[in-house]
Scaffold this motif. Structure first.
Motif, short mmCIF file in Angstrom:
data_model
loop_
_atom_site.label_atom_id
_atom_site.label_comp_id
_atom_site.label_asym_id
_atom_site.label_seq_id
_atom_site.Cartn_x
_atom_site.Cartn_y
_atom_site.Cartn_z
N MET A 1 21.37 27.31 47.29
CA MET A 1 22.34 27.47 46.20
C MET A 1 23.61 28.12 46.73
O MET A 1 23.55 29.08 47.50
N LYS A 2 24.75 27.61 46.30
CA LYS A 2 26.02 28.21 46.69
C LYS A 2 26.50 29.15 45.58
O LYS A 2 26.23 28.93 44.40
N TYR A 3 27.22 30.19 46.00
CA TYR A 3 27.73 31.18 45.05
C TYR A 3 29.23 31.38 45.25
O TYR A 3 29.70 31.55 46.37
N TYR A 4 29.96 31.35 44.13
CA TYR A 4 31.40 31.47 44.14
C TYR A 4 31.84 32.72 43.38
O TYR A 4 31.22 33.11 42.39
N PHE A 5 32.95 33.31 43.83
CA PHE A 5 33.57 34.42 43.10
C PHE A 5 34.66 33.84 42.21
O PHE A 5 35.59 33.20 42.70
N ALA A 6 34.53 34.03 40.92
CA ALA A 6 35.51 33.49 39.97
C ALA A 6 36.85 34.19 40.11
O ALA A 6 36.92 35.36 40.48
N PRO A 7 37.94 33.49 39.81
CA PRO A 7 39.26 34.12 39.85
C PRO A 7 39.51 34.96 38.61
O PRO A 7 39.26 34.50 37.49
N LEU A 8 39.98 36.18 38.78
CA LEU A 8 40.36 37.03 37.66
C LEU A 8 41.77 37.53 37.92
O LEU A 8 42.01 38.27 38.89
N GLU A 9 42.68 37.11 37.08
CA GLU A 9 44.10 37.40 37.27
C GLU A 9 44.34 38.90 37.36
O GLU A 9 43.86 39.68 36.55
N GLY A 10 45.08 39.30 38.39
CA GLY A 10 45.44 40.70 38.56
C GLY A 10 44.40 41.52 39.29
O GLY A 10 44.67 42.68 39.66
N ILE A 11 43.22 40.96 39.54
CA ILE A 11 42.16 41.74 40.19
C ILE A 11 41.73 41.11 41.52
O ILE A 11 41.72 41.77 42.55
N THR A 12 41.39 39.84 41.51
CA THR A 12 40.76 39.23 42.69
C THR A 12 41.76 38.54 43.60
O THR A 12 41.51 37.43 44.10
N GLY A 13 42.89 39.19 43.85
CA GLY A 13 43.84 38.69 44.83
C GLY A 13 43.33 38.91 46.24
O GLY A 13 42.20 39.37 46.46
N TYR A 14 44.17 38.61 47.23
CA TYR A 14 43.69 38.62 48.61
C TYR A 14 43.22 40.00 49.07
O TYR A 14 42.30 40.11 49.89
N ILE A 15 43.81 41.07 48.55
CA ILE A 15 43.39 42.40 48.97
C ILE A 15 41.96 42.66 48.52
O ILE A 15 41.11 43.12 49.30
N TYR A 16 41.67 42.34 47.26
CA TYR A 16 40.30 42.52 46.78
C TYR A 16 39.35 41.58 47.51
O TYR A 16 38.26 42.00 47.93
N ARG A 17 39.72 40.32 47.68
CA ARG A 17 38.83 39.36 48.35
C ARG A 17 38.51 39.82 49.77
O ARG A 17 37.36 39.75 50.22
N ARG A 18 39.53 40.29 50.47
CA ARG A 18 39.33 40.72 51.85
C ARG A 18 38.39 41.92 51.92
O ARG A 18 37.51 42.00 52.79
N ALA A 19 38.56 42.85 50.99
CA ALA A 19 37.69 44.03 50.96
C ALA A 19 36.26 43.63 50.61
O ALA A 19 35.30 44.09 51.25
N HIS A 20 36.11 42.78 49.60
CA HIS A 20 34.76 42.37 49.20
C HIS A 20 34.07 41.62 50.34
O HIS A 20 32.88 41.85 50.62
N HIS A 21 34.80 40.73 51.00
CA HIS A 21 34.21 39.97 52.11
C HIS A 21 33.81 40.89 53.25
O HIS A 21 32.81 40.64 53.94
N SER A 22 34.56 41.95 53.47
CA SER A 22 34.27 42.89 54.55
C SER A 22 33.03 43.73 54.25
O SER A 22 32.17 43.93 55.12
#
Length: 345
Positions: A1-22
């Motif tokens: 099964m694949k899992y995706y992170f949904a886009p949430l305006e104002g929150i899940t920009g590249y800074i958040y994505r990079r931190a979460h991925h790290s």
């Protein structure tokens, strides 16, 4: 099964994505918050920074566009392919915001099925010429679930790469329960349509995922938004269960729970430092942190008094003190079902 992170305006920009991925690697895809095309313009500085490959290293990121004009969509899609290397674009037909809907964008576009069908036919035809893929994130209608019958026939008639369904109508916003009957309609017919099928909506814990995947074992992916903001290790927990985990509690022992609280705090501090590097003034950073902790605090036992201090904080030092106290004085919820009780309360 694949899992995706949904886009949430104002929150899940590249800074958040990079931190979460790290801190919490392992997601298959991150969807970027939507771009609204501007007349005779391309991407603004914020949008360029969000989608620069250098800011998204090691992740699969899918850009999302929100418009009801095929020419606008194709103009931005071509820029994303030519200048940034993206080969799949997602069309936002899910945003329920009234300001968006009033312009017939997002889920508001669903009220114009004939225009939507013409849009999809033109966009798919042009994208295919350049080898690009189109996926769609949709709600099941504007006013009532019965609208989905017409919408589904449209989606079945065009060569999408994937259909992501949030089974609520626009007027529900994020209230009421997802309409599983409507999702089942798509599930029962999607193999013949040629696109992959992804479920989105109210997956907050392992039990939610288990119920979903028991009933719809043939779907290709699950997209999670608020559940991952609340519990950034949620997909790790779900995958552990899928791999045969037998523990009936979230953490093997007290040391594991304590270690995760420590990771949450370092995750938060990393995010704050990253935002401080690009935002001017404490107020802007505080706004970001308060928005984030409105979700993250819900994963702790008795978070109310700490969250109250966070909301009142006018300085980062006071906010940091409240977060530090929460992470040290409260524990992460031992049973994810408690989250539902907190949200209802």
């Amino acid at each position: 099964m694949k899992y995706y992170f949904a886009p949430l305006e104002g929150i899940t920009g590249y800074i958040y994505r990079r931190a979460h991925h790290s801190f919490y690697p392992g997601l298959d895809r991150y969807y970027a918050p939507f771009i609204v095309p501007k007349e005779k313009k391309y991407l603004n500085t914020k949008e360029r920074n969000d989608l620069l490959p250098a800011n998204n290293e090691g992740m699969t990121v899918i850009p999302q566009i929100m418009t009801n004009q095929p020419e606008e969509f194709l103009r931005i899609a071509q820029v994303l392919a030519r200048d940034y290397g993206y080969q799949e674009i997602n069309l936002n037909l899910g945003c329920p915001s009234k300001t968006v809907v009033s312009k017939k964008r997002g889920s508001g576009f669903l009220s114009e099925p004939k225009q939507l069908e013409a849009f999809l036919i033109q966009v798919c035809k042009e994208l295919e010429k350049s080898g690009m893929k189109l996926s769609v994130k949709t709600r099941i209608g504007v006013e009532k679930p019965e609208e989905f019958d017409t919408l589904l026939k449209i989606y079945q008639s065009v060569p999408l790469s994937e259909l992501i369904i949030h089974p609520r109508v626009q007027k529900d916003f994020y209230k009421n329960r997802p309409d599983i009957r409507a999702f089942r309609m798509a599930y029962e017919s999607y193999p013949a349509a040629g696109w992959e099928l992804c479920y989105n909506g109210d997956v907050s814990d392992c039990a939610d995922a288990e119920r979903l995947l028991t009933e719809f074992s043939g779907i290709s992916a699950v997209m999670i938004g608020r559940g991952l903001l609340t519990n950034p290790m949620l997909v790790h927990e779900i995958k552990a269960k899928e791999s045969g985990g037998t523990l009936n509690r979230r953490f093997a022992d007290d040391d594991a729970e304590k270690a995760e609280r420590k990771r949450r705090y370092h995750f938060y501090r990393f995010l704050q430092e990253e935002y401080a590097a690009v935002l001017y003034g404490e107020k802007n950073i505080l706004f970001k942190m308060k928005e984030l902790w409105s979700y993250m605090s819900q994963d702790f036992t008795e978070p109310q008094k700490y969250w109250k201090k966070m909301k009142k904080a006018q300085k980062l030092a006071d906010f940091d003190a409240a977060v530090f106290s929460l992470c040290n004085e409260q524990k992460l919820l031992p049973d994810r079902e408690l989250v539902h009780n907190i949200r209802k309360g």
